[in-house]
Write a protein that holds these residues in place. Structure first.
Motif, PDB file in Angstrom:
ATOM      1  N   MET A   1     -49.680 -82.393  32.720  1.00 36.25           N
ATOM      2  CA  MET A   1     -48.367 -82.808  32.573  1.00 36.25           C
ATOM      3  C   MET A   1     -48.152 -83.262  31.287  1.00 36.25           C
ATOM      4  O   MET A   1     -46.915 -83.066  30.599  1.00 36.25           O
ATOM      5  CB  MET A   1     -48.098 -83.553  33.542  1.00 36.25           C
ATOM      6  CG  MET A   1     -47.911 -83.144  34.894  1.00 36.25           C
ATOM      7  SD  MET A   1     -47.655 -84.440  36.321  1.00 36.25           S
ATOM      8  CE  MET A   1     -45.709 -84.488  36.043  1.00 36.25           C
ATOM      9  N   ALA A   2     -49.078 -84.012  30.705  1.00 37.54           N
ATOM     10  CA  ALA A   2     -48.756 -84.470  29.240  1.00 37.54           C
ATOM     11  C   ALA A   2     -48.629 -83.313  28.316  1.00 37.54           C
ATOM     12  O   ALA A   2     -47.846 -83.759  27.432  1.00 37.54           O
ATOM     13  CB  ALA A   2     -49.801 -85.482  28.924  1.00 37.54           C
ATOM     14  N   ALA A   3     -49.410 -82.410  28.641  1.00 39.52           N
ATOM     15  CA  ALA A   3     -49.578 -81.426  27.400  1.00 39.52           C
ATOM     16  C   ALA A   3     -48.227 -80.591  27.688  1.00 39.52           C
ATOM     17  O   ALA A   3     -47.586 -80.313  26.366  1.00 39.52           O
ATOM     18  CB  ALA A   3     -50.687 -80.236  27.837  1.00 39.52           C
ATOM     19  N   GLY A   4     -47.801 -80.244  28.543  1.00 43.52           N
ATOM     20  CA  GLY A   4     -46.267 -79.667  28.714  1.00 43.52           C
ATOM     21  C   GLY A   4     -45.147 -80.657  28.211  1.00 43.52           C
ATOM     22  O   GLY A   4     -44.507 -79.918  27.331  1.00 43.52           O
ATOM     23  N   ALA A   5     -44.954 -81.828  28.736  1.00 48.61           N
ATOM     24  CA  ALA A   5     -44.093 -82.591  27.914  1.00 48.61           C
ATOM     25  C   ALA A   5     -44.273 -82.798  26.567  1.00 48.61           C
ATOM     26  O   ALA A   5     -43.375 -82.861  25.679  1.00 48.61           O
ATOM     27  CB  ALA A   5     -44.302 -84.098  28.749  1.00 48.61           C
ATOM     28  N   GLY A   6     -45.592 -82.965  26.023  1.00 54.51           N
ATOM     29  CA  GLY A   6     -45.640 -83.251  24.724  1.00 54.51           C
ATOM     30  C   GLY A   6     -45.610 -81.893  23.920  1.00 54.51           C
ATOM     31  O   GLY A   6     -44.832 -81.876  22.712  1.00 54.51           O
ATOM     32  N   ILE A   7     -45.577 -80.705  24.419  1.00 54.16           N
ATOM     33  CA  ILE A   7     -45.175 -79.473  23.667  1.00 54.16           C
ATOM     34  C   ILE A   7     -43.746 -79.429  23.469  1.00 54.16           C
ATOM     35  O   ILE A   7     -43.072 -79.127  22.665  1.00 54.16           O
ATOM     36  CB  ILE A   7     -45.796 -78.177  24.311  1.00 54.16           C
ATOM     37  CG1 ILE A   7     -47.209 -78.236  24.213  1.00 54.16           C
ATOM     38  CG2 ILE A   7     -45.089 -76.863  23.716  1.00 54.16           C
ATOM     39  CD1 ILE A   7     -48.063 -77.041  24.818  1.00 54.16           C
ATOM     40  N   SER A   8     -42.951 -79.762  24.677  1.00 55.42           N
ATOM     41  CA  SER A   8     -41.657 -79.927  24.871  1.00 55.42           C
ATOM     42  C   SER A   8     -41.055 -80.824  23.638  1.00 55.42           C
ATOM     43  O   SER A   8     -40.158 -80.591  22.883  1.00 55.42           O
ATOM     44  CB  SER A   8     -41.225 -80.169  26.037  1.00 55.42           C
ATOM     45  OG  SER A   8     -39.652 -80.015  26.182  1.00 55.42           O
ATOM     46  N   LEU A   9     -41.589 -81.809  23.704  1.00 52.52           N
ATOM     47  CA  LEU A   9     -41.150 -82.901  22.597  1.00 52.52           C
ATOM     48  C   LEU A   9     -41.448 -82.453  21.312  1.00 52.52           C
ATOM     49  O   LEU A   9     -40.726 -82.768  20.306  1.00 52.52           O
ATOM     50  CB  LEU A   9     -41.963 -84.275  23.049  1.00 52.52           C
ATOM     51  CG  LEU A   9     -41.266 -84.882  24.251  1.00 52.52           C
ATOM     52  CD1 LEU A   9     -42.317 -86.006  24.506  1.00 52.52           C
ATOM     53  CD2 LEU A   9     -40.096 -85.467  24.115  1.00 52.52           C
ATOM     54  N   LEU A  10     -42.489 -81.940  20.943  1.00 51.13           N
ATOM     55  CA  LEU A  10     -43.049 -81.464  19.623  1.00 51.13           C
ATOM     56  C   LEU A  10     -41.831 -80.319  19.218  1.00 51.13           C
ATOM     57  O   LEU A  10     -41.313 -80.388  18.058  1.00 51.13           O
ATOM     58  CB  LEU A  10     -43.962 -80.714  19.533  1.00 51.13           C
ATOM     59  CG  LEU A  10     -44.674 -80.257  18.149  1.00 51.13           C
ATOM     60  CD1 LEU A  10     -44.740 -81.421  17.079  1.00 51.13           C
ATOM     61  CD2 LEU A  10     -46.116 -79.591  18.430  1.00 51.13           C
ATOM     62  N   LEU A  11     -41.612 -79.265  20.006  1.00 48.31           N
ATOM     63  CA  LEU A  11     -40.520 -78.399  19.519  1.00 48.31           C
ATOM     64  C   LEU A  11     -39.283 -79.082  19.521  1.00 48.31           C
ATOM     65  O   LEU A  11     -38.198 -78.567  18.336  1.00 48.31           O
ATOM     66  CB  LEU A  11     -40.309 -77.387  20.931  1.00 48.31           C
ATOM     67  CG  LEU A  11     -41.689 -76.359  20.911  1.00 48.31           C
ATOM     68  CD1 LEU A  11     -41.384 -75.476  22.119  1.00 48.31           C
ATOM     69  CD2 LEU A  11     -41.959 -75.532  19.630  1.00 48.31           C
ATOM     70  N   ALA A  12     -38.888 -79.975  20.340  1.00 47.13           N
ATOM     71  CA  ALA A  12     -37.417 -80.794  20.034  1.00 47.13           C
ATOM     72  C   ALA A  12     -37.525 -81.338  18.929  1.00 47.13           C
ATOM     73  O   ALA A  12     -36.464 -81.548  17.992  1.00 47.13           O
ATOM     74  CB  ALA A  12     -37.383 -81.678  21.133  1.00 47.13           C
ATOM     75  N   ILE A  13     -38.604 -82.209  18.219  1.00 42.25           N
ATOM     76  CA  ILE A  13     -38.639 -82.841  17.082  1.00 42.25           C
ATOM     77  C   ILE A  13     -38.617 -81.701  15.905  1.00 42.25           C
ATOM     78  O   ILE A  13     -37.715 -82.095  14.962  1.00 42.25           O
ATOM     79  CB  ILE A  13     -40.027 -83.662  16.933  1.00 42.25           C
ATOM     80  CG1 ILE A  13     -39.892 -84.908  17.947  1.00 42.25           C
ATOM     81  CG2 ILE A  13     -40.395 -84.293  15.538  1.00 42.25           C
ATOM     82  CD1 ILE A  13     -41.287 -85.457  18.160  1.00 42.25           C
ATOM     83  N   VAL A  14     -39.144 -80.636  15.912  1.00 41.57           N
ATOM     84  CA  VAL A  14     -38.935 -79.778  14.956  1.00 41.57           C
ATOM     85  C   VAL A  14     -37.705 -79.013  14.719  1.00 41.57           C
ATOM     86  O   VAL A  14     -37.267 -78.983  13.683  1.00 41.57           O
ATOM     87  CB  VAL A  14     -40.036 -78.782  15.144  1.00 41.57           C
ATOM     88  CG1 VAL A  14     -39.903 -77.381  14.308  1.00 41.57           C
ATOM     89  CG2 VAL A  14     -41.713 -79.272  15.020  1.00 41.57           C
ATOM     90  N   ALA A  15     -36.967 -79.122  15.931  1.00 41.30           N
ATOM     91  CA  ALA A  15     -35.713 -78.482  16.006  1.00 41.30           C
ATOM     92  C   ALA A  15     -34.606 -79.542  15.691  1.00 41.30           C
ATOM     93  O   ALA A  15     -33.465 -79.135  15.419  1.00 41.30           O
ATOM     94  CB  ALA A  15     -35.265 -77.794  17.114  1.00 41.30           C
ATOM     95  N   LEU A  16     -35.023 -80.698  15.533  1.00 43.32           N
ATOM     96  CA  LEU A  16     -34.006 -81.922  15.315  1.00 43.32           C
ATOM     97  C   LEU A  16     -33.227 -81.715  13.784  1.00 43.32           C
ATOM     98  O   LEU A  16     -32.029 -81.874  13.915  1.00 43.32           O
ATOM     99  CB  LEU A  16     -34.487 -83.212  15.523  1.00 43.32           C
ATOM    100  CG  LEU A  16     -33.753 -84.318  15.907  1.00 43.32           C
ATOM    101  CD1 LEU A  16     -32.472 -84.101  16.759  1.00 43.32           C
ATOM    102  CD2 LEU A  16     -34.463 -85.548  15.964  1.00 43.32           C
TER     103      LEU A  16
END
Length: 147
Positions: A1-16
């Motif tokens: 679960m942490a990996a899924g949330a982490g990847i999602s957050l990483l993509l959001a940070i890159v797109a910010l």
């Protein structure tokens, strides 16, 4: 679960950063009327929802891979389709109210036209709701978006 949330957050940070520039450009040309703080709050809420769904999806994927190591992809595809159907059905009721206020459209020609259209399409329309999008966009943007 942490990996899924982490990847999602990483993509959001890159797109910010590009999203911040796009928001500022929309404000500069008069397409958006949102303040940066309000926009950022909505963005953060959207990112949190995406991270939560990614965490759940990752947990389901790992559970399928452990139970069905050779054929996990078939039920995985079915889960993705079921998720899309459920999200499409629930998003207007669960997620949209987190971002906007909805009110019932009172009696009048607009409501009557919508109900008539539903009747012609044999669709039962329970209530007709209006969302106040003016706090996010200008009227010209709402008009162009409706074309």
């Amino acid at each position: 679960m942490a990996a899924g949330a982490g990847i999602s957050l990483l993509l959001a940070i890159v797109a910010l950063p590009p999203a911040i520039v796009a928001h500022q450009l929309a404000v500069d040309v008069g397409v958006s009327s949102r303040s940066f703080i309000d926009w950022l709050g909505d963005r953060a809420l959207g990112i949190a929802i995406a991270a939560a769904t990614a965490a759940i999806g990752a947990a389901l994927l790992l559970a399928l891979q452990r139970r069905l190591p050779r054929s996990w992809w078939a039920p995985g595809a079915a889960v993705i389709v079921a998720y899309a159907v459920v999200l499409t059905w629930l998003a207007p009721v669960v997620i949209s109210p987190l971002f906007s206020d909805f009110e019932e459209l009172g009696p009048g020609p607009a409501r009557d036209s919508i109900i008539e259209l539903g009747d012609r399409a044999d669709v039962d329309i329970g209530e007709v709701l209006v969302v106040d999008a003016s706090k996010r966009v200008t009227s010209i943007n709402a008009f162009v978006g409706g074309l």
